[in-house]
Design a protein around this motif. Structure first.
Motif, PDB file in Angstrom:
ATOM      1  N   LYS A   1       5.326  -5.853  -3.906  1.00 16.55           N
ATOM      2  CA  LYS A   1       4.900  -4.980  -5.010  1.00 16.55           C
ATOM      3  C   LYS A   1       3.833  -5.660  -5.859  1.00 16.55           C
ATOM      4  O   LYS A   1       2.915  -5.011  -6.354  1.00 16.55           O
ATOM      5  CB  LYS A   1       6.109  -4.586  -5.859  1.00 16.55           C
ATOM      6  CG  LYS A   1       7.065  -3.658  -5.150  1.00 16.55           C
ATOM      7  CD  LYS A   1       8.280  -3.362  -6.009  1.00 16.55           C
ATOM      8  CE  LYS A   1       9.287  -2.509  -5.300  1.00 16.55           C
ATOM      9  NZ  LYS A   1      10.054  -3.220  -4.299  1.00 16.55           N
TER      10      LYS A   1
ATOM     11  N   ARG B   1       3.285  -3.180 -11.530  1.00 17.38           N
ATOM     12  CA  ARG B   1       4.385  -3.363 -10.583  1.00 17.38           C
ATOM     13  C   ARG B   1       5.503  -2.357 -10.877  1.00 17.38           C
ATOM     14  O   ARG B   1       6.146  -1.837  -9.976  1.00 17.38           O
ATOM     15  CB  ARG B   1       4.898  -4.798 -10.713  1.00 17.38           C
ATOM     16  CG  ARG B   1       5.847  -5.215  -9.648  1.00 17.38           C
ATOM     17  CD  ARG B   1       6.169  -6.709  -9.806  1.00 17.38           C
ATOM     18  NE  ARG B   1       7.060  -7.139  -8.765  1.00 17.38           N
ATOM     19  CZ  ARG B   1       8.362  -6.886  -8.727  1.00 17.38           C
ATOM     20  NH1 ARG B   1       8.912  -6.190  -9.679  1.00 17.38           N
ATOM     21  NH2 ARG B   1       9.102  -7.325  -7.738  1.00 17.38           N
ATOM     22  N   THR B   2       5.705  -2.074 -12.167  1.00 15.80           N
ATOM     23  CA  THR B   2       6.732  -1.120 -12.571  1.00 15.80           C
ATOM     24  C   THR B   2       6.409   0.277 -12.046  1.00 15.80           C
ATOM     25  O   THR B   2       7.303   1.010 -11.622  1.00 15.80           O
ATOM     26  CB  THR B   2       6.844  -1.087 -14.108  1.00 15.80           C
ATOM     27  OG1 THR B   2       7.014  -2.419 -14.577  1.00 15.80           O
ATOM     28  CG2 THR B   2       8.004  -0.238 -14.559  1.00 15.80           C
TER      29      THR B   2
ATOM     30  N   LEU C   1       7.312   0.441  -8.408  1.00 12.49           N
ATOM     31  CA  LEU C   1       8.765   0.533  -8.272  1.00 12.49           C
ATOM     32  C   LEU C   1       9.236   1.958  -8.560  1.00 12.49           C
ATOM     33  O   LEU C   1      10.068   2.514  -7.845  1.00 12.49           O
ATOM     34  CB  LEU C   1       9.436  -0.454  -9.233  1.00 12.49           C
ATOM     35  CG  LEU C   1      10.956  -0.491  -9.227  1.00 12.49           C
ATOM     36  CD1 LEU C   1      11.467  -1.010  -7.889  1.00 12.49           C
ATOM     37  CD2 LEU C   1      11.467  -1.352 -10.356  1.00 12.49           C
TER      38      LEU C   1
ATOM     39  N   GLU D   1       8.375   4.268  -5.725  1.00 11.63           N
ATOM     40  CA  GLU D   1       9.278   4.046  -4.595  1.00 11.63           C
ATOM     41  C   GLU D   1      10.581   4.819  -4.805  1.00 11.63           C
ATOM     42  O   GLU D   1      11.083   5.482  -3.890  1.00 11.63           O
ATOM     43  CB  GLU D   1       9.553   2.547  -4.460  1.00 11.63           C
ATOM     44  CG  GLU D   1      10.393   2.180  -3.264  1.00 11.63           C
ATOM     45  CD  GLU D   1      10.631   0.680  -3.181  1.00 11.63           C
ATOM     46  OE1 GLU D   1      10.803   0.196  -2.059  1.00 11.63           O
ATOM     47  OE2 GLU D   1      10.660   0.010  -4.233  1.00 11.63           O
ATOM     48  N   LYS D   2      11.111   4.765  -6.012  1.00 13.51           N
ATOM     49  CA  LYS D   2      12.349   5.489  -6.308  1.00 13.51           C
ATOM     50  C   LYS D   2      12.138   6.995  -6.208  1.00 13.51           C
ATOM     51  O   LYS D   2      12.988   7.725  -5.698  1.00 13.51           O
ATOM     52  CB  LYS D   2      12.850   5.127  -7.710  1.00 13.51           C
ATOM     53  CG  LYS D   2      13.430   3.743  -7.801  1.00 13.51           C
ATOM     54  CD  LYS D   2      13.899   3.456  -9.215  1.00 13.51           C
ATOM     55  CE  LYS D   2      14.441   2.040  -9.323  1.00 13.51           C
ATOM     56  NZ  LYS D   2      14.867   1.727 -10.701  1.00 13.51           N
TER      57      LYS D   2
END
Length: 120
Positions: A21, A32-33, A36, A39-40
């Motif tokens: 990531k 990066r958040t 993430l 992705e969720k």
């Protein structure tokens, strides 16, 4: 600002290729958040950006308001709002727009005498 769907999909493709990531965030310029979070969302099938739904302002039925005020001239704004199922500030703006005055005359004076009257 929302990132494009293409960029989100590209980030997910890079994740599947085995990139980290952190590497992806440096390559694409996204945090990066965010990666993430994408992705969720992709796991839930909601990759597209989620925007808040826009709603228009609440309009009061003018005829209903006029009829209620005609039948209940001494009603308070809160009572009117409850009767026509609206908020008080919405009723206030509607009354101003319709040029219906809500001022009430005081029923008694402060000391019980008229302005021009003299006391003997």
């Amino acid at each position: 600002m929302a990132y494009s769907l293409d960029m989100r999909q590209r980030a997910l493709d890079l994740l599947e290729e085995g990139k980290s990531k952190t590497e992806i965030s440096r390559m694409l310029g996204a945090s990066r958040t965010s990666i993430l979070r994408w992705e969720k969302r992709a796991l839930r099938g909601e990759l597209a950006a989620i925007y808040p739904k826009k709603r228009g302002g609440f309009r009061v039925d003018d005829e209903k308001l006029k009829a209620y005020v005609a039948l209940n001239p001494d009603a308070y704004q809160a009572e009117i709002a409850e009767a026509i199922r609206a908020k008080e500030n919405t009723v206030c703006r509607a009354l101003k727009r319709l040029k219906i005055s809500r001022k009430k005359r005081h029923r008694s004076t402060e000391n019980g005498t008229n302005k021009g009257e003299t006391i003997i």
